[in-house]
Design an enzyme around this catalytic site. Structure first.
Site, PDB file in Angstrom:
ATOM      1  N   CYS A 258       0.813  -1.364   0.121  1.00  0.00           N
ATOM      2  CA  CYS A 258       0.156   0.102   0.043  1.00  0.00           C
ATOM      3  C   CYS A 258       0.839   1.232   0.033  1.00  0.00           C
ATOM      4  O   CYS A 258       1.438   1.582  -0.732  1.00  0.00           O
ATOM      5  CB  CYS A 258      -0.973  -0.010   1.217  1.00  0.00           C
ATOM      6  N   HIS A 344      -3.864  -5.565   0.393  1.00  0.00           N
ATOM      7  CA  HIS A 344      -3.456  -5.797   1.661  1.00  0.00           C
ATOM      8  C   HIS A 344      -3.349  -7.397   1.633  1.00  0.00           C
ATOM      9  O   HIS A 344      -4.439  -7.908   2.134  1.00  0.00           O
ATOM     10  CB  HIS A 344      -4.445  -5.359   2.725  1.00  0.00           C
ATOM     11  N   GLU A 346      -2.047  -9.283   3.789  1.00  0.00           N
ATOM     12  CA  GLU A 346      -2.218  -9.862   5.441  1.00  0.00           C
ATOM     13  C   GLU A 346      -3.511  -9.623   5.778  1.00  0.00           C
ATOM     14  O   GLU A 346      -4.014 -10.551   6.625  1.00  0.00           O
ATOM     15  CB  GLU A 346      -1.410  -8.668   6.441  1.00  0.00           C
TER      16      GLU A 346
END
Length: 371
Positions: A258, A344, A346
């Site tokens: 990001c 993202h 994660e």
């Protein structure tokens, strides 16, 4: 049913929505941003990338499963305020520590409920991202709020990462009992889940302030660098551009997420652009150009890397594209062990389609260690 005070949401063009107060009684302002996630409101509200934003949750019921400390992505609510349709005072999960109302009160956050969030989102999708103000103060007139909004800075040109970056370096230990890799994470406003995903892959992670020097980072003797997510406009972070350029020049593997992705791009001379209304949610489709496979991804960003500047740079490979609007969703440097994505992996909350990127980073660290 709990009686709530009246509240009002005023947009910078004077458009007004009336609703009910949630959280603390008071006033807050920021850029409107909508998130399409059906779950994960606690992770969204505590994500440092939302600093300075009023988050509209498009899912109609928010708060029904409460909050629990294990699901916070930072140590507090980071967004400026919260906008929802139906707000639940009841926390239905046994593991809930606090109701969402108590969570908002604890962190002194102002919000508004009982407004037509569908109409609001359709409005800013048409008009573009804009600032707004929420007030539950009885004595605030619409005219006064419109005047106050004139002093709220635009997100474009705003540096916010330094407000959420850690002030002191600290270590997040491997969760496997093995520490085969040492990762230096440069914190622009990192979600906790990034370090957790690395910890689960035999990595010890040292989280560094964003203004750390290259010498401080190298003193840790890292096998790789992780560049985190974060809030604000990446274009104005020129000292970070220079630091990341120096990091890349060491030939140590780098992985950016990001904001980290945008800073890598800027360090190589690419440009970033403010989006019309941004990508925020858990259901964004991305194409991996290397594998030809699609991924459903979690995203939260209002700026993107310019496709034209990426295509014009002979050292840049565009590895991923957003399938809704063809924006750049990932890049790699052709002559380095460096890659980054605009989304993202994660993904807390969100799909796990992209967790393989952490494995790719570990593979790059193996390659570096054996060289």
């Amino acid at each position: 049913m709990i009686e709530r005070a009246n509240a009002v949401l005023v947009l910078e063009d004077g458009t007004t929505f009336h609703g009910k107060a949630i959280g603390k009684i008071g006033k807050t302002a920021g850029e409107l941003a909508f998130n399409t996630g059906m779950t994960g409101y606690q992770e969204v509200f505590t994500d440092p990338s939302y600093l300075g934003q009023l988050v509209i949750m498009t899912s109609p019921h928010i708060g029904n499963y409460g909050t629990t400390s294990a699901e916070s992505e930072s140590d507090k609510i980071q967004c400026a305020g919260i906008i929802v349709k139906k707000f639940s005072d009841v926390a239905s999960r046994d593991i809930s520590d606090l109701s969402l109302q108590d969570f908002l009160i604890k962190d002194n956050k102002v919000g508004i409920s009982d407004i037509d969030t569908r109409a609001l989102v359709r409005y800013i999708r048409s008009k573009g991202a804009m600032n707004a103000i929420i007030s539950s103060n009885e004595d605030d007139s619409i005219e006064d709020l419109v005047e106050e909004l004139k002093n709220v800075p635009s997100m474009e040109g705003l540096e916010l990462a330094s407000k959420v970056s850690t002030k002191e370096a600290y270590i997040s230990s491997s969760s496997t009992g093995k520490s085969h890799y040492k990762v230096a994470l440069l914190d622009f406003g990192s979600k906790k889940s990034i370090a957790t995903c690395l910890n689960d892959r035999d990595c010890e992670v040292k989280i560094f302030p964003m203004n750390s020097s290259l010498d401080e980072l190298l003193a840790y003797e890292p096998d790789g660098f992780m560049l985190s997510n974060g809030p604000g406009d990446p274009a104005v972070m020129t000292s970070s551009h220079q630091l990341v350029k120096e990091i890349i020049d060491t030939d140590i593997p780098v992985f950016g997420i990001c904001m980290g992705h945008q800073i890598i791009a800027a360090s190589q001379g690419l440009e970033t652009e403010k989006m019309h209304q941004g990508h925020r949610g858990l259901n964004h489709p991305v194409l991996n150009h290397k594998t030809g496979k699609g991924e459903i991804t979690s995203q939260n960003h209002g700026f993107v890397v310019s496709r034209v500047s990426a295509e014009d740079n002979e050292n840049i490979e565009i590895t991923h594209s957003h399938l809704n609007d063809n924006t750049v969703a990932g890049i790699a440097l052709k002559n380095k062990l460096v890659f980054s994505v605009q989304y993202h992996p994660e993904s807390s909350a969100g799909p796990h389609d992209s967790r393989y990127l952490f494995d790719d980073f570990v593979t790059n660290m193996d390659t570096f260690k054996q060289s």
